[in-house]
Design an enzyme around this catalytic site. Structure first.
Site, PDB file in Angstrom:
ATOM      1  N   GLY A  46       4.830   5.585  51.387  1.00 38.39           N
ATOM      2  CA  GLY A  46       3.500   5.344  51.084  1.00 38.39           C
ATOM      3  C   GLY A  46       2.617   6.505  51.601  1.00 38.39           C
ATOM      4  N   GLU A  47       3.283   7.411  52.587  1.00 36.82           N
ATOM      5  CA  GLU A  47       2.264   8.642  52.851  1.00 36.82           C
ATOM      6  C   GLU A  47       1.940   9.421  51.663  1.00 36.82           C
ATOM      7  OE1 GLU A  47       3.257  12.603  55.407  1.00 36.82           O
ATOM      8  OE2 GLU A  47       4.197  10.668  55.950  1.00 36.82           O
TER       9      GLU A  47
ATOM     10  N   ARG B 291     -21.035  -1.838  57.315  1.00 35.15           N
ATOM     11  CA  ARG B 291     -21.463  -3.087  57.917  1.00 35.15           C
ATOM     12  C   ARG B 291     -21.069  -3.119  59.388  1.00 35.15           C
ATOM     13  NH1 ARG B 291     -19.134  -6.975  53.259  1.00 35.15           N
ATOM     14  NH2 ARG B 291     -17.671  -5.247  53.198  1.00 35.15           N
TER      15      ARG B 291
ATOM     16  N   HIS C 102     -25.630   0.890  54.081  1.00 38.77           N
ATOM     17  CA  HIS C 102     -26.007  -0.725  54.646  1.00 38.77           C
ATOM     18  C   HIS C 102     -27.193  -0.484  55.695  1.00 38.77           C
ATOM     19  CE1 HIS C 102     -25.276  -5.103  54.784  1.00 38.77           C
ATOM     20  NE2 HIS C 102     -25.098  -4.725  56.079  1.00 38.77           N
TER      21      HIS C 102
ATOM     22  N   LYS D 227     -31.191 -16.511  55.762  1.00 38.03           N
ATOM     23  CA  LYS D 227     -29.795 -17.234  55.579  1.00 38.03           C
ATOM     24  C   LYS D 227     -29.225 -17.102  57.035  1.00 38.03           C
ATOM     25  CE  LYS D 227     -26.945 -12.992  54.961  1.00 38.03           C
ATOM     26  NZ  LYS D 227     -26.191 -12.401  53.932  1.00 38.03           N
TER      27      LYS D 227
ATOM     28  N   ASP E 242     -20.303  -8.559  47.953  1.00 38.42           N
ATOM     29  CA  ASP E 242     -18.802  -8.611  48.459  1.00 38.42           C
ATOM     30  C   ASP E 242     -18.237  -9.913  47.769  1.00 38.42           C
ATOM     31  OD1 ASP E 242     -16.548  -8.584  49.824  1.00 38.42           O
ATOM     32  OD2 ASP E 242     -17.104  -8.326  51.749  1.00 38.42           O
TER      33      ASP E 242
END
Length: 322
Positions: A40-41, A97, A131, A193, A223
């Site tokens: 996976g590298e 975020r 954001h 909210k 999202d």
């Protein structure tokens, strides 16, 4: 002394957008190979000389974190290959975020990512709709923070909505939405909210009158689509004639596509800062390629990018009306 030439390269996460940016800029996309190992590298390898060149590396850092790591390795490889300047072009800046310590014992991920990009060797960052705008202050290198309103405003104008009113899906979006509302001399409402936990809304109320209005919700990130679709449903219940949403970064995780399809939204308009996993009849994609191509050219030619921002457009319109 010869001027350094521009070379634009892409990571695996933003190849389609990078191709569009390079085409708009007027240069071929540079050749790079991301070598994969069985565990996976991976290792980026530039397949052409970049010695003395102005190198722009296009990569959004959405999940998985491989996209961020790939960008860091590309920056490091470019530095070691003697590039003149290295600019990280990050249409979507992940971990944004996590911009503050809002509860005990948490990381400030946005600052950590900023420091990693600097440590890797980037000389400049070009990004869009962070954001939180204060993330620019996490960097000690120049940051060109582009604004999606340059793309969304012409689209809204084409809609020719009679009773146009803008809505912020939460309190954190009010400044962004207010600027666009001021541009159209339109009213604005706020959907306030309260969350139980991440990605789960406990309650929401509408502040302002929406009876008979054509509502345009504006947000930077979509999202799970829970906030936008809940806000749209509430606005409809309060008497809105129509509700559509404009959102810069389509993360669209979990059941987001299904949620949007089953919502009262007329349409969801997004940018191509993140590639879409699938298509939807309710989702329309606008490209940011032209905006980033202009920003890249102006950065290379040491020109201002102020004309790309909404406050500059407002000033020009005011001058024209005098």
């Amino acid at each position: 002394m010869m001027n350094p030439s521009v070379k634009i390269f892409s990571g695996t996460g933003s190849q389609e957008l990078a191709q569009k940016i390079a085409k708009r800029f007027g240069a071929p996309l540079g050749k790079i190979n991301i070598q994969k190992f069985s565990d996976g590298e991976f290792q980026p390898v530039f397949l052409e000389s970049i010695r003395g060149d102005y190198v722009f590396l296009v990569q959004s850092t959405f999940a998985p974190t491989d996209n961020l790591m790939e960008l860091l390795l590309m920056i490091d490889a470019a530095k070691r290959a003697s590039a003149y300047k290295i600019v990280a072009v990050i249409p979507y800046f992940g971990f944004a975020r996590q911009d503050r310590k809002d509860k005990p014992r948490v990381a400030i991920g946005a600052k950590l990512v900023a420091k990693l990009i600097e440590a890797a060797g980037a000389d400049r960052v070009v990004t869009m709709d962070l954001h939180a705008a204060q993330i620019q202050g996490f960097f000690d290198i120049p940051v060109d923070h582009l604004d999606s309103s340059a793309i969304f405003i012409p689209y809204i104008e084409k809609l020719k909505l009679k009773n146009l009113t803008f809505a912020a899906p939460d309190v954190g979006s009010t400044n962004r939405v207010r600027e666009i509302a001021n541009y159209f001399n339109a009213e604005m409402v706020i959907c306030d909210k309260h969350r139980k936990r991440a990605n789960e809304i406990a309650s929401m109320v509408v502040i302002g009158d929406v009876e008979g209005k054509d509502i345009v919700l504006i947000d930077d990130i979509c999202d799970t689509a829970g906030t936008l679709t809940k806000a749209a449903g509430l606005l409809k219940e309060k008497g809105a004639k129509s509700v559509r949403a404009l959102c810069t970064h389509p993360i669209l995780s979990g059941k987001a596509y299904e949620t949007i399809e089953n919502s009262v939204l007329e349409e969801m308009v997004v940018c191509d800062t993140i590639p879409m996993e699938k298509s939807s009849d309710k989702i329309k994609v606008l490209s940011v390629a032209d905006l980033f191509a202009i920003a890249i050219r102006n950065a290379y030619e040491n020109k201002s990018i102020t004309s790309l921002f909404i406050h500059s457009q407002l000033r020009e319109r005011e001058r024209a009306n005098k």
